[in-house]
Design an enzyme around this catalytic site. Structure first.
Site, PDB file in Angstrom:
ATOM      1  N   ASN A 299      58.652   2.000 110.512  1.00 29.52           N
ATOM      2  CA  ASN A 299      59.651   2.972 110.069  1.00 29.52           C
ATOM      3  C   ASN A 299      60.087   3.727 111.324  1.00 29.52           C
ATOM      4  O   ASN A 299      59.398   4.627 111.800  1.00 29.52           O
ATOM      5  CB  ASN A 299      59.014   3.917 109.037  1.00 29.52           C
ATOM      6  CG  ASN A 299      59.983   4.971 108.537  1.00 29.52           C
ATOM      7  OD1 ASN A 299      61.089   5.122 109.059  1.00 29.52           O
ATOM      8  ND2 ASN A 299      59.556   5.726 107.529  1.00 29.52           N
TER       9      ASN A 299
ATOM     10  N   ARG B 106      61.718  -0.402 107.411  1.00 32.24           N
ATOM     11  CA  ARG B 106      62.527   0.495 106.595  1.00 32.24           C
ATOM     12  C   ARG B 106      63.908   0.545 107.242  1.00 32.24           C
ATOM     13  O   ARG B 106      64.029   0.870 108.426  1.00 32.24           O
ATOM     14  CB  ARG B 106      61.924   1.888 106.591  1.00 32.24           C
ATOM     15  CG  ARG B 106      62.804   2.869 105.844  1.00 32.24           C
ATOM     16  CD  ARG B 106      62.474   4.296 106.156  1.00 32.24           C
ATOM     17  NE  ARG B 106      63.388   5.171 105.423  1.00 32.24           N
ATOM     18  CZ  ARG B 106      63.525   6.460 105.680  1.00 32.24           C
ATOM     19  NH1 ARG B 106      62.832   7.021 106.649  1.00 32.24           N
ATOM     20  NH2 ARG B 106      64.358   7.185 104.984  1.00 32.24           N
TER      21      ARG B 106
ATOM     22  N   HIS C  35      66.443   7.311 100.303  1.00 30.10           N
ATOM     23  CA  HIS C  35      65.025   7.564 100.007  1.00 30.10           C
ATOM     24  C   HIS C  35      64.513   6.649  98.891  1.00 30.10           C
ATOM     25  O   HIS C  35      63.553   6.967  98.185  1.00 30.10           O
ATOM     26  CB  HIS C  35      64.788   9.045  99.611  1.00 30.10           C
ATOM     27  CG  HIS C  35      64.971   9.998 100.758  1.00 30.10           C
ATOM     28  ND1 HIS C  35      65.695  11.159 100.657  1.00 30.10           N
ATOM     29  CD2 HIS C  35      64.545   9.930 102.033  1.00 30.10           C
ATOM     30  CE1 HIS C  35      65.703  11.786 101.819  1.00 30.10           C
ATOM     31  NE2 HIS C  35      65.014  11.049 102.681  1.00 30.10           N
TER      32      HIS C  35
ATOM     33  N   ARG D 210      70.443  18.926 108.436  1.00 25.88           N
ATOM     34  CA  ARG D 210      71.687  18.493 107.779  1.00 25.88           C
ATOM     35  C   ARG D 210      72.119  19.502 106.716  1.00 25.88           C
ATOM     36  O   ARG D 210      71.262  20.101 106.062  1.00 25.88           O
ATOM     37  CB  ARG D 210      71.476  17.119 107.139  1.00 25.88           C
ATOM     38  CG  ARG D 210      71.485  15.985 108.143  1.00 25.88           C
ATOM     39  CD  ARG D 210      71.071  14.679 107.503  1.00 25.88           C
ATOM     40  NE  ARG D 210      69.670  14.381 107.756  1.00 25.88           N
ATOM     41  CZ  ARG D 210      68.959  13.450 107.140  1.00 25.88           C
ATOM     42  NH1 ARG D 210      69.530  12.709 106.215  1.00 25.88           N
ATOM     43  NH2 ARG D 210      67.693  13.249 107.435  1.00 25.88           N
TER      44      ARG D 210
ATOM     45  N   GLU E  58      55.955   4.987 101.389  1.00 24.64           N
ATOM     46  CA  GLU E  58      57.063   4.050 101.611  1.00 24.64           C
ATOM     47  C   GLU E  58      56.564   2.756 102.255  1.00 24.64           C
ATOM     48  O   GLU E  58      57.096   1.683 102.002  1.00 24.64           O
ATOM     49  CB  GLU E  58      58.117   4.714 102.502  1.00 24.64           C
ATOM     50  CG  GLU E  58      58.861   5.848 101.791  1.00 24.64           C
ATOM     51  CD  GLU E  58      59.397   6.907 102.728  1.00 24.64           C
ATOM     52  OE1 GLU E  58      58.585   7.502 103.484  1.00 24.64           O
ATOM     53  OE2 GLU E  58      60.614   7.157 102.723  1.00 24.64           O
TER      54      GLU E  58
END
Ligand code: ADP
Length: 393
Positions: free
Chosen positions: A9, A94, A182, A242, A380
């Site tokens: 990732n 990922r 996500h 963000r 993940e």
């Protein structure tokens, strides 16, 4: 096939990795770790399946000038040395954006990589680093099979209305729609619902993935129905750096009245906004929680206010709410943030047990709460490893 699967990732400043057996019944990685601080002060750390720290070897002293390609060159032999005798058979990555091209995990070929490159403008913070890791593995281990797993895939189940912007039809037809992100995290949480919710596992759940990036997903029958992120990972919740949802008129004003260039606006929205922009102190929730500066608290307060608004806005898509799940760095660790968000959902009958919440317990709602509230750590890497298993077999 007996061997191991490496999951990678790759983010702008970190590279997380885990090594899983190709024996699908083993769900704990043989080893896992991360290189943090890439580009500034890189630090390597890794542990075995039991959590014991592993020796760093040649990864002890890393240079700020080392990019993903260089770090992966160092990491691959280190992994070979530490993962026992079984050979590495595949690397699962990922990848944030699969666009309209990839609905499910895919084996990486030159053509796939070229298509993924075209999506860089849609995920400028993530996609270039995800792809840099793929290119680095191809350079140092050209015979190794690589598989891309997308954060957008889990949202394929959404209906058309959840995906559409109210823009001219021709733009939707060319792929300017809400994709959502996500997805690897939501996929994992969905897989855990039977263990935690029993009969309600197929019920109406909103998952709050609150990390550096943050989004929410409304899930029913363990499938994504709606999500807060859209065409890019800028939309929705306020994040570390963000801005989240913004009146598009602000962007027009910045460019037309203030003369900002597209690049300057992009940088502001992706890197200088969110918790960092509002606090003027840090993008890191932990730092802000420990600050006595009123701007730090205002940033946290705004973060939670907007999270609660987003949560409430997702409920109609699933016709009500049975459970809220918090996950990722902030969701798993910040009782303060969970409390502030849940307090704003009290009108819906949400009540949390302060002691359970302070202790990051799994079930943090009271017995009387009309909605269950849980904290479930995401994974993940396991979703990527499972996708690799499925493709390999
Ligand atoms: P990424 O999206 O990079 O994977 P993480 O899921 O690791 O990010 O989340 C990072 C965020 O989690 C940071 O804002 C960090 O401050 C926050 N966090 C981690 N631990 C705590 C804690 N104990 N209290 C508050 N915030 C925390």
């Amino acid at each position: 096939m007996s061997g191991t699967i490496l999951t990678l990732n790759a983010g702008s400043s970190s590279l997380k990795f885990a090594v899983f057996s190709t024996d699908e019944t083993v769900t704990t990685p043989q080893l896992s770790g991360k290189i943090a601080g890439i580009g500034t002060a890189p630090v390597f750390g890794a542990q075995d399946a039991k959590g014991a720290t592993l020796a760093k070897g040649p990864l002890e002293h890393l240079d700020a000038a080392f990019d993903h390609e260089h770090l992966i060159k160092l990491l691959l032999p280190w992994l070979a040395q530490h993962q026992g005798h079984e050979p590495l058979v595949a690397v699962g990555h990922r990848v944030v954006h699969g666009g309209k091209h990839f609905e499910r995990p895919v084996q990486v070929t030159d053509a796939v990589l070229a298509t993924l490159e075209t999506l860089i403008p849609l995920a400028p913070l993530h996609q270039p680093h995800n792809l840099a890791a793929i290119r680095a593995v191809a350079k140092w281990e050209p015979d190794l099979q690589q598989i891309a797993c997308f954060d957008t895939s889990f949202h394929q189940s959404q209906g058309r209305l959840a995906k559409l912007f109210a823009l001219p039809r021709a733009l939707s037809d060319e792929g300017i729609i809400r994709y959502g992100f996500h997805g690897l995290s939501y996929d994992y949480i969905a897989s855990q619902l039977p263990d935690h919710l029993g009969d309600q596992a197929d019920g109406r759940v909103v998952v709050a993935h609150l990390g550096n990036g943050a989004s929410m997903c409304a899930i029913k029958d363990r499938e994504s129905v709606a999500t807060s992120m859209g065409f890019t990972a800028l939309d929705g919740l306020m994040m570390g750096r963000r801005c989240g949802t913004l009146d598009p008129g602000v962007i027009l004003y910045l460019m037309q009245a203030k003369g900002m260039t597209a690049d300057a606006v992009t940088n502001m929205l992706y890197n200088q906004s969110g918790l960092l922009g509002v606090s003027g102190i840090s993008n890191d929730m932990h730092v802000l929680q420990n600050s006595s500066d009123p701007h730090a608290f205002e940033a946290i307060d705004l973060y939670c206010y907007r999270a609660a608004s987003s949560l409430a806005g997702l409920i109609p898509s699933i016709g009500g709410l049975d459970a809220i799940i918090f996950t990722a760095g902030i969701g798993e660790n910040s009782g303060f943030v969970r409390k502030l968000i849940c307090e704003q959902m009290a009108w819906l009958g949400v009540a949390i047990d302060e002691t359970a919440n302070d202790n990051n317990a799994t079930l943090i709602s009271t017995e009387q709460s009309k909605i269950k509230v849980l904290v479930i750590p995401t994974n993940e890497e396991l979703v990527v490893a499972k996708a690799c298993h499925a493709l390999l077999s």
